[in-house]
Design a protein around this motif. Structure first.
Motif, PDB file in Angstrom:
ATOM      1  N   PRO A 124      24.122  50.425  45.153  1.00  0.00           N
ATOM      2  CA  PRO A 124      23.575  51.451  46.040  1.00  0.00           C
ATOM      3  C   PRO A 124      22.315  52.051  45.446  1.00  0.00           C
ATOM      4  CG  PRO A 124      25.420  52.336  44.811  1.00  0.00           C
ATOM      5  CD  PRO A 124      25.327  50.877  44.446  1.00  0.00           C
ATOM      6  N   PRO A 125      21.546  52.780  46.258  1.00  0.00           N
ATOM      7  CA  PRO A 125      20.358  53.446  45.715  1.00  0.00           C
ATOM      8  C   PRO A 125      20.732  54.390  44.575  1.00  0.00           C
ATOM      9  CG  PRO A 125      20.372  53.514  48.114  1.00  0.00           C
ATOM     10  CD  PRO A 125      21.700  52.975  47.695  1.00  0.00           C
ATOM     11  N   VAL A 126      19.872  54.463  43.585  1.00  0.00           N
ATOM     12  CA  VAL A 126      20.104  55.356  42.454  1.00  0.00           C
ATOM     13  C   VAL A 126      19.951  56.796  42.938  1.00  0.00           C
ATOM     14  CG1 VAL A 126      19.246  56.063  40.192  1.00  0.00           C
ATOM     15  CG2 VAL A 126      19.310  53.643  40.812  1.00  0.00           C
ATOM     16  N   THR A 127      20.970  57.625  42.691  1.00  0.00           N
ATOM     17  CA  THR A 127      20.937  59.019  43.152  1.00  0.00           C
ATOM     18  C   THR A 127      21.135  59.999  41.999  1.00  0.00           C
ATOM     19  OG1 THR A 127      23.293  58.871  43.697  1.00  0.00           O
ATOM     20  CG2 THR A 127      21.715  58.451  45.479  1.00  0.00           C
ATOM     21  N   SER A 128      20.891  59.555  40.789  1.00  0.00           N
ATOM     22  CA  SER A 128      21.002  60.448  39.640  1.00  0.00           C
ATOM     23  C   SER A 128      19.937  60.079  38.630  1.00  0.00           C
ATOM     24  CB  SER A 128      22.394  60.343  38.997  1.00  0.00           C
ATOM     25  OG  SER A 128      22.613  59.033  38.506  1.00  0.00           O
ATOM     26  N   GLY A 129      19.622  61.040  37.777  1.00  0.00           N
ATOM     27  CA  GLY A 129      18.664  60.779  36.715  1.00  0.00           C
ATOM     28  C   GLY A 129      17.228  60.830  37.204  1.00  0.00           C
ATOM     29  N   GLN A 130      16.349  60.246  36.405  1.00  0.00           N
ATOM     30  CA  GLN A 130      14.928  60.309  36.687  1.00  0.00           C
ATOM     31  C   GLN A 130      14.239  59.080  36.128  1.00  0.00           C
ATOM     32  OE1 GLN A 130      14.187  63.971  34.561  1.00  0.00           O
ATOM     33  NE2 GLN A 130      13.417  62.895  32.759  1.00  0.00           N
ATOM     34  N   TYR A 131      12.978  58.896  36.511  1.00  0.00           N
ATOM     35  CA  TYR A 131      12.176  57.767  36.040  1.00  0.00           C
ATOM     36  C   TYR A 131      10.799  58.291  35.664  1.00  0.00           C
ATOM     37  CZ  TYR A 131       9.454  53.447  36.079  1.00  0.00           C
ATOM     38  OH  TYR A 131       8.617  52.412  35.732  1.00  0.00           O
ATOM     39  N   VAL A 132      10.289  57.832  34.531  1.00  0.00           N
ATOM     40  CA  VAL A 132       8.958  58.227  34.079  1.00  0.00           C
ATOM     41  C   VAL A 132       7.978  57.123  34.475  1.00  0.00           C
ATOM     42  CG1 VAL A 132       7.528  58.836  32.101  1.00  0.00           C
ATOM     43  CG2 VAL A 132       9.932  59.541  32.171  1.00  0.00           C
ATOM     44  N   VAL A 133       6.958  57.485  35.200  1.00  0.00           N
ATOM     45  CA  VAL A 133       5.995  56.527  35.729  1.00  0.00           C
ATOM     46  C   VAL A 133       5.281  55.806  34.595  1.00  0.00           C
ATOM     47  CG1 VAL A 133       3.905  56.264  37.123  1.00  0.00           C
ATOM     48  CG2 VAL A 133       5.678  57.902  37.817  1.00  0.00           C
ATOM     49  N   GLN A 134       5.241  54.476  34.703  1.00  0.00           N
ATOM     50  CA  GLN A 134       4.563  53.633  33.726  1.00  0.00           C
ATOM     51  C   GLN A 134       3.262  53.102  34.317  1.00  0.00           C
ATOM     52  OE1 GLN A 134       6.060  53.331  30.628  1.00  0.00           O
ATOM     53  NE2 GLN A 134       7.581  54.734  31.488  1.00  0.00           N
ATOM     54  N   ARG A 135       2.433  52.571  33.480  1.00  0.00           N
ATOM     55  CA  ARG A 135       1.167  51.993  33.928  1.00  0.00           C
ATOM     56  C   ARG A 135       1.447  50.845  34.899  1.00  0.00           C
ATOM     57  NH1 ARG A 135      -3.901  52.435  31.989  1.00  0.00           N
ATOM     58  NH2 ARG A 135      -5.395  50.792  32.482  1.00  0.00           N
ATOM     59  N   GLY A 136       0.787  50.847  36.037  1.00  0.00           N
ATOM     60  CA  GLY A 136       0.958  49.805  37.041  1.00  0.00           C
ATOM     61  C   GLY A 136       1.952  50.160  38.129  1.00  0.00           C
ATOM     62  N   ASP A 137       2.725  51.234  37.953  1.00  0.00           N
ATOM     63  CA  ASP A 137       3.694  51.647  38.973  1.00  0.00           C
ATOM     64  C   ASP A 137       2.977  52.256  40.175  1.00  0.00           C
ATOM     65  OD1 ASP A 137       5.957  50.895  37.588  1.00  0.00           O
ATOM     66  OD2 ASP A 137       6.239  52.847  36.642  1.00  0.00           O
ATOM     67  N   THR A 138       3.597  52.120  41.335  1.00  0.00           N
ATOM     68  CA  THR A 138       3.219  52.871  42.525  1.00  0.00           C
ATOM     69  C   THR A 138       4.489  53.504  43.078  1.00  0.00           C
ATOM     70  OG1 THR A 138       3.582  51.084  44.130  1.00  0.00           O
ATOM     71  CG2 THR A 138       1.429  51.167  43.054  1.00  0.00           C
ATOM     72  N   LEU A 139       4.328  54.483  43.939  1.00  0.00           N
ATOM     73  CA  LEU A 139       5.502  55.104  44.547  1.00  0.00           C
ATOM     74  C   LEU A 139       6.324  54.062  45.292  1.00  0.00           C
ATOM     75  CD1 LEU A 139       7.081  57.718  45.270  1.00  0.00           C
ATOM     76  CD2 LEU A 139       5.682  57.830  47.336  1.00  0.00           C
ATOM     77  N   TYR A 140       5.637  53.119  45.934  1.00  0.00           N
ATOM     78  CA  TYR A 140       6.322  52.104  46.719  1.00  0.00           C
ATOM     79  C   TYR A 140       7.109  51.147  45.825  1.00  0.00           C
ATOM     80  CZ  TYR A 140       3.022  53.864  50.163  1.00  0.00           C
ATOM     81  OH  TYR A 140       2.305  54.677  50.982  1.00  0.00           O
ATOM     82  N   SER A 141       6.545  50.771  44.671  1.00  0.00           N
ATOM     83  CA  SER A 141       7.266  49.851  43.786  1.00  0.00           C
ATOM     84  C   SER A 141       8.479  50.531  43.164  1.00  0.00           C
ATOM     85  CB  SER A 141       6.331  49.316  42.690  1.00  0.00           C
ATOM     86  OG  SER A 141       5.937  50.342  41.796  1.00  0.00           O
ATOM     87  N   ILE A 142       8.368  51.820  42.852  1.00  0.00           N
ATOM     88  CA  ILE A 142       9.518  52.546  42.299  1.00  0.00           C
ATOM     89  C   ILE A 142      10.616  52.663  43.354  1.00  0.00           C
ATOM     90  CG2 ILE A 142      10.287  54.766  41.370  1.00  0.00           C
ATOM     91  CD1 ILE A 142       7.461  55.085  40.193  1.00  0.00           C
ATOM     92  N   ALA A 143      10.232  53.002  44.581  1.00  0.00           N
ATOM     93  CA  ALA A 143      11.208  53.092  45.666  1.00  0.00           C
ATOM     94  C   ALA A 143      11.878  51.738  45.899  1.00  0.00           C
ATOM     95  CB  ALA A 143      10.526  53.584  46.939  1.00  0.00           C
ATOM     96  N   PHE A 144      11.093  50.665  45.867  1.00  0.00           N
ATOM     97  CA  PHE A 144      11.616  49.313  46.071  1.00  0.00           C
ATOM     98  C   PHE A 144      12.610  48.957  44.974  1.00  0.00           C
ATOM     99  CE2 PHE A 144      11.527  44.717  45.725  1.00  0.00           C
ATOM    100  CZ  PHE A 144      11.524  44.288  47.052  1.00  0.00           C
ATOM    101  N   ARG A 145      12.274  49.292  43.735  1.00  0.00           N
ATOM    102  CA  ARG A 145      13.111  48.931  42.588  1.00  0.00           C
ATOM    103  C   ARG A 145      14.462  49.637  42.611  1.00  0.00           C
ATOM    104  NH1 ARG A 145      10.333  50.370  37.124  1.00  0.00           N
ATOM    105  NH2 ARG A 145       8.904  48.777  37.881  1.00  0.00           N
ATOM    106  N   TYR A 146      14.468  50.906  43.040  1.00  0.00           N
ATOM    107  CA  TYR A 146      15.700  51.694  42.957  1.00  0.00           C
ATOM    108  C   TYR A 146      16.372  51.905  44.315  1.00  0.00           C
ATOM    109  CZ  TYR A 146      14.343  52.512  38.166  1.00  0.00           C
ATOM    110  OH  TYR A 146      13.998  52.326  36.844  1.00  0.00           O
ATOM    111  N   GLY A 147      15.972  51.115  45.328  1.00  0.00           N
ATOM    112  CA  GLY A 147      16.682  51.106  46.596  1.00  0.00           C
ATOM    113  C   GLY A 147      16.423  52.314  47.480  1.00  0.00           C
ATOM    114  N   TRP A 148      15.255  52.928  47.349  1.00  0.00           N
ATOM    115  CA  TRP A 148      14.934  54.115  48.128  1.00  0.00           C
ATOM    116  C   TRP A 148      13.950  53.792  49.237  1.00  0.00           C
ATOM    117  CZ3 TRP A 148      15.753  59.587  47.668  1.00  0.00           C
ATOM    118  CH2 TRP A 148      16.700  59.939  46.706  1.00  0.00           C
ATOM    119  N   ASP A 149      14.000  54.590  50.300  1.00  0.00           N
ATOM    120  CA  ASP A 149      12.928  54.612  51.280  1.00  0.00           C
ATOM    121  C   ASP A 149      11.791  55.423  50.665  1.00  0.00           C
ATOM    122  OD1 ASP A 149      11.416  54.574  53.647  1.00  0.00           O
ATOM    123  OD2 ASP A 149      12.304  56.459  54.317  1.00  0.00           O
TER     124      ASP A 149
END
Length: 278
Positions: free
Chosen positions: A50-75
Motif C-alpha cells: 500500500p502507499p506509504v503513510t508514515s515517516g518522511q523522505y529527504v529529497v535527493q538530487r534528481g528527484d521530482t515530486l512526481y517521481s517521489i509520489a510514483f515511488r511511494y504509491g501516492w497521487d
C-alpha cells in the motif's frame, strides 16, 4: 505358518497406512472440517504494497515530486497538498517530504537571511561620458530537441501502444510486483509516448526501473516507461502520442524490454484496459 505371517504383515501395513493417512488428514484439516489443497507449483502471491503513510523522505538530487509520489504509491496532488507544496510543485535537495498526517517540516519553507545594509559609497568625481555601444543580442533560449512522431492508432480513451512487440508479462492485481505490462523488442527500438502530456521525470533514480520516463497526462493519469537504453526527452518537455521518447533497452532488467505502467490517481491500473485492442 508362512501364510499366517503374510496375513499379519499385511494387516500391520494396512493399519500403519490407515494411521498415517488419518494423521495427515487430521493435520491438514481446517477447524471447519475442510481440507486445504496446496499447489506447490504455484508461487504464492506477494502481499500488495500500500502507499506509504508514515515517516518522511529527504529529497535527493534528481528527484521530482512526481517521481517521489510514483515511488511511494501516492497521487502527486495528494502528496503536494499533504506537504503544502503549491504549483509549479518545485522541490529542492534536502527538503523533507512527509507521508504521515504531521505538519510539513519547517525545512519545506525556504528561509532567507536579510542582507546587511550597504554602506554609503564615497563620492566620486563624475566620469567622462562614454560613447554608447550596441548591446550584444541575447542568445535564443534552448528548446528541447523534437523527436519523430509516428502515426499511431488510439483507443476510445486516447491511448496508444508505447512500442511494437510481443506482450511478455501482464498486469496483475493480486499484489504481485508487476504493476504494468512488459513488451519485448530490439535494442534501440523506439519507445513512444502513449498519449499527449508533459515529461515530469527522466532519469534512473527509481530502483528497479532502470532509465525511466514518467509522463503526466492530466491531473488524474500518469504513465511510466522503464528499462530504456537512452532517454530522448527531458523534464518539462511537452510530447504527443506516438512521439519517440526513448530507446528500448535492458537497464535494470534481465532482457531487452519495455516496462509500461498507467497510474490513475497514483494507483496502478491495467494498461490493457486503456490501450487499443491488438
Amino acid at each position: 505358518m508362512a501364510i499366517q505371517q503374510r496375513i499379519r504383515v499385511g494387516s500391520i501395513r494396512g493399519l500403519l497406512g490407515g494411521a498415517i493417512l488419518g494423521a495427515l488428514l487430521a493435520g491438514c484439516s481446517t477447524p471447519s472440517g475442510q481440507v486445504q489443497v496446496v499447489d506447490r507449483n504455484t508461487r504464492a502471491p506477494v502481499a500488495a504494497r500500500p502507499p506509504v503513510t508514515s515517516g518522511q523522505y529527504v529529497v535527493q538530487r534528481g528527484d521530482t515530486l512526481y517521481s517521489i509520489a510514483f515511488r511511494y504509491g501516492w497521487d502527486w496532488k495528494a502528496l503536494a497538498a499533504r506537504n503544502n507544496i503549491a504549483s509549479p510543485y518545485t522541490i529542492r535537495v534536502g527538503q523533507v517530504i512527509r507521508f504521515d498526517g504531521r505538519p510539513p517540516a519547517t525545512g519545506n519553507v525556504a528561509r532567507t537571511t536579510p542582507a546587511p545594509a550597504a554602506k554609503p559609497a564615497a563620492p566620486v568625481a563624475p566620469a567622462t561620458p562614454a560613447r554608447p555601444t550596441a548591446a550584444a543580442p541575447a542568445p535564443p533560449a534552448a528548446t528541447p530537441a523534437q523527436t519523430p512522431i509516428q502515426p499511431v492508432a488510439r483507443s476510445a480513451s486516447g491511448w496508444a501502444w508505447p512500442a511494437n512487440g510481443p506482450l511478455i508479462a501482464r498486469f496483475s492485481s493480486n499484489g504481485s510486483l508487476n504493476k504494468g505490462i512488459d513488451i519485448a523488442g530490439e535494442l534501440g527500438q523506439p519507445v513512444l509516448a502513449a498519449s499527449d502530456g508533459s515529461v515530469v521525470y527522466a532519469g534512473s533514480g527509481l530502483r528497479g526501473y532502470g532509465e525511466l520516463v514518467i509522463i503526466k497526462h492530466s491531473d488524474t493519469y500518469v504513465s511510466a516507461y522503464g528499462h530504456n537504453r537512452r532517454l530522448l526527452v527531458r523534464e518539462g518537455q511537452q510530447v504527443k502520442a506516438g512521439q519517440t521518447i526513448a530507446e528500448m533497452g535492458s537497464t535494470g532488467a534481465d532482457r531487452v524490454k519495455l516496462h509500461f505502467e498507467i497510474r490513475r490517481q497514483g494507483k496502478p491500473v491495467d494498461p490493457l484496459q486503456y490501450l487499443p485492442k491488438r
